[in-house]
Design an enzyme around this catalytic site. Sequence first.
Site, PDB file in Angstrom:
ATOM      1  N   GLU A 283      17.229  30.774 -62.522  1.00  0.00           N
ATOM      2  CA  GLU A 283      17.988  30.706 -63.783  1.00  0.00           C
ATOM      3  C   GLU A 283      19.474  30.430 -63.597  1.00  0.00           C
ATOM      4  O   GLU A 283      20.077  29.693 -64.388  1.00  0.00           O
ATOM      5  CB  GLU A 283      17.799  32.000 -64.585  1.00  0.00           C
ATOM      6  CG  GLU A 283      16.459  32.105 -65.306  1.00  0.00           C
ATOM      7  CD  GLU A 283      15.330  32.657 -64.444  1.00  0.00           C
ATOM      8  OE1 GLU A 283      15.489  32.700 -63.199  1.00  0.00           O
ATOM      9  OE2 GLU A 283      14.293  33.028 -65.007  1.00  0.00           O
TER      10      GLU A 283
ATOM     11  N   ALA B  29      10.491  29.150 -68.385  1.00  0.00           N
ATOM     12  CA  ALA B  29      10.650  28.933 -69.817  1.00  0.00           C
ATOM     13  C   ALA B  29      10.759  27.428 -70.047  1.00  0.00           C
ATOM     14  O   ALA B  29      11.069  26.676 -69.125  1.00  0.00           O
ATOM     15  CB  ALA B  29      11.918  29.639 -70.291  1.00  0.00           C
TER      16      ALA B  29
ATOM     17  N   GLY C 277      10.755  32.258 -65.781  1.00  0.00           N
ATOM     18  CA  GLY C 277       9.800  32.925 -66.656  1.00  0.00           C
ATOM     19  C   GLY C 277       8.392  32.942 -66.070  1.00  0.00           C
ATOM     20  O   GLY C 277       7.605  33.855 -66.355  1.00  0.00           O
TER      21      GLY C 277
ATOM     22  N   GLU D 214       8.356  35.821 -63.875  1.00  0.00           N
ATOM     23  CA  GLU D 214       8.434  37.027 -64.713  1.00  0.00           C
ATOM     24  C   GLU D 214       7.052  37.349 -65.300  1.00  0.00           C
ATOM     25  O   GLU D 214       6.646  38.515 -65.346  1.00  0.00           O
ATOM     26  CB  GLU D 214       9.493  36.837 -65.799  1.00  0.00           C
ATOM     27  CG  GLU D 214      10.906  36.811 -65.185  1.00  0.00           C
ATOM     28  CD  GLU D 214      12.004  36.394 -66.149  1.00  0.00           C
ATOM     29  OE1 GLU D 214      13.097  36.961 -66.073  1.00  0.00           O
ATOM     30  OE2 GLU D 214      11.779  35.481 -66.970  1.00  0.00           O
TER      31      GLU D 214
HETATM   32  C1  3H9 Z   1      13.666  30.481 -67.410  1.00  0.00           C
HETATM   33  O1  3H9 Z   1      12.532  30.528 -67.031  1.00  0.00           O
HETATM   34  C2  3H9 Z   1      14.316  31.554 -68.229  1.00  0.00           C
HETATM   35  C3  3H9 Z   1      13.545  32.850 -68.279  1.00  0.00           C
HETATM   36  O2  3H9 Z   1      13.975  33.728 -67.255  1.00  0.00           O
HETATM   37  C4  3H9 Z   1      13.775  33.624 -69.540  1.00  0.00           C
HETATM   38  C5  3H9 Z   1      13.330  33.050 -70.801  1.00  0.00           C
HETATM   39  C6  3H9 Z   1      13.435  34.038 -71.975  1.00  0.00           C
HETATM   40  N1  3H9 Z   1      11.105  23.139 -69.020  1.00  0.00           N
HETATM   41  O3  3H9 Z   1      10.959  18.259 -61.595  1.00  0.00           O
HETATM   42  P1  3H9 Z   1       9.842  17.339 -61.957  1.00  0.00           P
HETATM   43  C7  3H9 Z   1       9.843  18.672 -66.797  1.00  0.00           C
HETATM   44  S1  3H9 Z   1      14.637  29.129 -67.047  1.00  0.00           S
HETATM   45  C8  3H9 Z   1      10.868  21.944 -69.563  1.00  0.00           C
HETATM   46  O4  3H9 Z   1      10.043  15.886 -61.821  1.00  0.00           O
HETATM   47  P2  3H9 Z   1       8.240  18.162 -59.688  1.00  0.00           P
HETATM   48  C9  3H9 Z   1      10.829  17.683 -66.208  1.00  0.00           C
HETATM   49  O5  3H9 Z   1      11.897  17.447 -67.076  1.00  0.00           O
HETATM   50  C10 3H9 Z   1      13.570  27.984 -66.255  1.00  0.00           C
HETATM   51  N2  3H9 Z   1      10.561  20.837 -68.865  1.00  0.00           N
HETATM   52  O6  3H9 Z   1       8.476  17.758 -61.200  1.00  0.00           O
HETATM   53  C11 3H9 Z   1       9.949  16.474 -65.993  1.00  0.00           C
HETATM   54  O7  3H9 Z   1       9.774  15.837 -67.257  1.00  0.00           O
HETATM   55  P3  3H9 Z   1       9.532  14.256 -67.354  1.00  0.00           P
HETATM   56  C12 3H9 Z   1      13.403  28.301 -64.832  1.00  0.00           C
HETATM   57  C13 3H9 Z   1      10.512  20.960 -67.544  1.00  0.00           C
HETATM   58  O8  3H9 Z   1       6.781  18.213 -59.505  1.00  0.00           O
HETATM   59  C14 3H9 Z   1       8.615  17.090 -65.600  1.00  0.00           C
HETATM   60  O9  3H9 Z   1       8.650  18.431 -66.085  1.00  0.00           O
HETATM   61  N3  3H9 Z   1      12.600  27.275 -64.206  1.00  0.00           N
HETATM   62  C15 3H9 Z   1      10.768  22.178 -66.895  1.00  0.00           C
HETATM   63  O10 3H9 Z   1       9.094  17.336 -58.795  1.00  0.00           O
HETATM   64  C16 3H9 Z   1       8.358  17.104 -64.125  1.00  0.00           C
HETATM   65  O11 3H9 Z   1       9.467  17.712 -63.459  1.00  0.00           O
HETATM   66  C17 3H9 Z   1      13.131  26.197 -63.595  1.00  0.00           C
HETATM   67  O12 3H9 Z   1      14.318  26.031 -63.541  1.00  0.00           O
HETATM   68  C18 3H9 Z   1      11.070  23.312 -67.697  1.00  0.00           C
HETATM   69  N4  3H9 Z   1      11.297  24.536 -67.178  1.00  0.00           N
HETATM   70  O13 3H9 Z   1       8.810  19.648 -59.590  1.00  0.00           O
HETATM   71  C19 3H9 Z   1      12.135  25.251 -62.968  1.00  0.00           C
HETATM   72  N5  3H9 Z   1      10.643  22.001 -65.556  1.00  0.00           N
HETATM   73  O14 3H9 Z   1       8.290  14.019 -66.589  1.00  0.00           O
HETATM   74  C20 3H9 Z   1      12.546  23.848 -63.138  1.00  0.00           C
HETATM   75  C21 3H9 Z   1      10.312  20.702 -65.383  1.00  0.00           C
HETATM   76  O15 3H9 Z   1       9.432  14.021 -68.806  1.00  0.00           O
HETATM   77  N6  3H9 Z   1      11.554  22.909 -62.668  1.00  0.00           N
HETATM   78  N7  3H9 Z   1      10.240  20.067 -66.562  1.00  0.00           N
HETATM   79  O16 3H9 Z   1      10.759  13.648 -66.712  1.00  0.00           O
HETATM   80  C22 3H9 Z   1      11.424  22.566 -61.362  1.00  0.00           C
HETATM   81  O17 3H9 Z   1      12.098  23.090 -60.500  1.00  0.00           O
HETATM   82  C23 3H9 Z   1      10.434  21.469 -61.028  1.00  0.00           C
HETATM   83  O18 3H9 Z   1      10.102  20.820 -62.220  1.00  0.00           O
HETATM   84  C24 3H9 Z   1       9.123  21.917 -60.334  1.00  0.00           C
HETATM   85  C25 3H9 Z   1       8.168  20.714 -60.229  1.00  0.00           C
HETATM   86  C26 3H9 Z   1       9.464  22.456 -58.940  1.00  0.00           C
HETATM   87  C27 3H9 Z   1       8.443  23.016 -61.121  1.00  0.00           C
END
Ligand code: 3H9
Length: 648
Positions: free
Chosen positions: A122, A60, A99, A102
Amino acid sequence: MISIDRDGEVAVVTVDNPPVNALGQPLRQALWDAVGTLDADPAIRAVVLICAGRTFIAGADVTEFGKPPVPPHLPDLVDRLEQASKPWVAAIHGSALGGGFEVAMGCRFRVALDTAAVGLPEVSLGIVPGASGTVRTPRLAGVEAAVDLVTTGRSVKAARALTMGLVDAVVSKDLRAEAVAFARIALTQALPQPISARPVTAPDAAWWDEQRTAIAKRAKGEVAPLRALDCLRIAAEKPFAEAMAFERATFLELRVSEQAAALRHIFFAERGAARPAHLGDAKPKDIRSAAVIGGGTMGAGIAAALRDAGLPVTLIERDEEAVRRGLANLRSIFDGAVKRGKLTEVQAQARMDGVTSGSDYALLSDTDLVIEAVFEDLAVKRAVFAQLGQTCRADAILATNTSYLDPRRIAEGLPHPDRFIGLHFFSPANVMKLLEIVPMPDTSSETLATGFALARQLGKIPVQAGICDGFIGNRILKRYRSEAEALVRHGTPIATIDAAMRGHGFAMGPFEAQDLGGLDIAYLQREGARAAGQDVPETLGDILVRAGRKGQKTGGGWYDYAPGDRTPKPSEAAAGLLADRIGTGPGLTAEDIATRLTAAMAAEGKAILAEGIALKPSDIDLVEVHGYGYPRWRGGPMFDADASQRSV
Ligand code: 3H9
């Protein structure tokens, strides 16, 4: 945001929503519409869902969490995908998280690239999965796997995901072509049931109780993992629709909780830390080789961190005997990793093979980066930099790991001072994520940018700190300990203070932590400052050290310890030594104690900000969370102090 093209009777839907294909409202809407379009297209019999860029859908859009949810809601989108009249195949590269996973479970099949990972992180954001993660995962992979995945938030690599039943196939070359081929074969066979219709075997009540006890112990006050377990139990014991309603209600409640806000704060602070805006477009230098001066605990830890990142390392010590000890320290770090199953014997040996060692500084004549980690003594450190100035390349980055000395004095007289910087690691340096980066007045922006790039290379969280006694972290630690001692003087029992801080979510209280690390290090610093003419008032710790009570290593400090046992026992000897300094103030509640101590940390943080030592409050929170065990789910002392004001 999405494009659709056709490969015969298979449609390929490509999501392109940089940076991480997060499921913001416009993307949810676009996918919703795509299901309708492809359902209505008689030429299409199956659909591959693939993503452009670095990753599959990473979840999400976390930036939407502070705002009211806008339809189409994600659980409805996942249902719609599952009910599509054509089977959808998720083609996963990078990470399918939250998400994103999901959505993949709404698809009839999941095909992953061998480098991909899937997970439901999450709980690390203070919430539970909100689009069927707790309900579909047990139906897909069984309750045990689901409990592990959801309550830890850990992701799993493709090969393991396959054995767990989370994905149907792992491919290694052309994901798109192989997913399309997979879809074609699937069309020749009977389709599996949609996940929501699959049966689930519920474990008995005793199993759930065991899980609850284990998770509560791990969570130390963090609520999301236990709430996720509640959802999983309902999912195992009740019909699909009822479990979905329960999960949604839990998700919506936690989404607006203080813990979720704190964890989001840390999530974005961490991402912001890696590339601070003030670096502008300063280009870091390429670091292809590194050296560490000093092979003690800290030096060996830094060398291990550099080797873990794949850099060749030269270890310099003052003589052959010290070189041997340094190498043995390094070896024991890698041996420990082998024992814990983190490295194979072969990998550990390869780590050692990448180390050159000796006492001759000429070994450093072509090294890109040198980190000094010798004894905290100004004269010793200055002698090291005098030699580095003579032997290293004029453009080599030279760094000191000092914790307490003024780095400007360490580097006085160094040629090309623009390449000198403080890089303050935390022990054990190969484990702790924090790296304080301390620029000098002469440090160039290129050198500063290299410090940040190095942190990224090492997988660390960099925080810039200005020059003062203790930089950010140790300065706050000093204030924290001194406030804890003030409570003791006031009459609050030592064990009550430690228990209160554990109750606040720390792994250890301030006194237990000192006993573990040793009281003598801080004592020697105070003595050094006194010898230099500074007015440093006597602490209770000084009294204990002078009586030979330096902590666990001497069998006692603030507490007593039985030989071979790390359990702290209240100490009559310590009480006797401190008796005439301790008053009889009114008893404080655990909450009062935690509020006093965390407020003292925040007050020091404010002073640090006012002096420009830290650049922003969230940097201070990162220092405390990643270097000092501040509970992540409280967001760090600055966030915590704001939160307690908000709730007043
Ligand atoms: C969820 O999904 C809830 C659902 O179950 C239900 C919903 C109803 N959203 O980490 P990076 C941005 S909860 C918005 O440096 P990498 C981050 O801020 C979510 N922005 O990249 C950064 O921005 P900026 C569950 C996001 O390649 C840029 O993307 N998911 C999100 O080292 C790059 O990020 C997670 O918790 C997001 N969800 O790693 C996953 N994610 O460039 C969280 C990232 O402006 N994300 N950004 O600074 C990660 O673990 C890593 O970003 C990922 C890539 C491994 C994907």
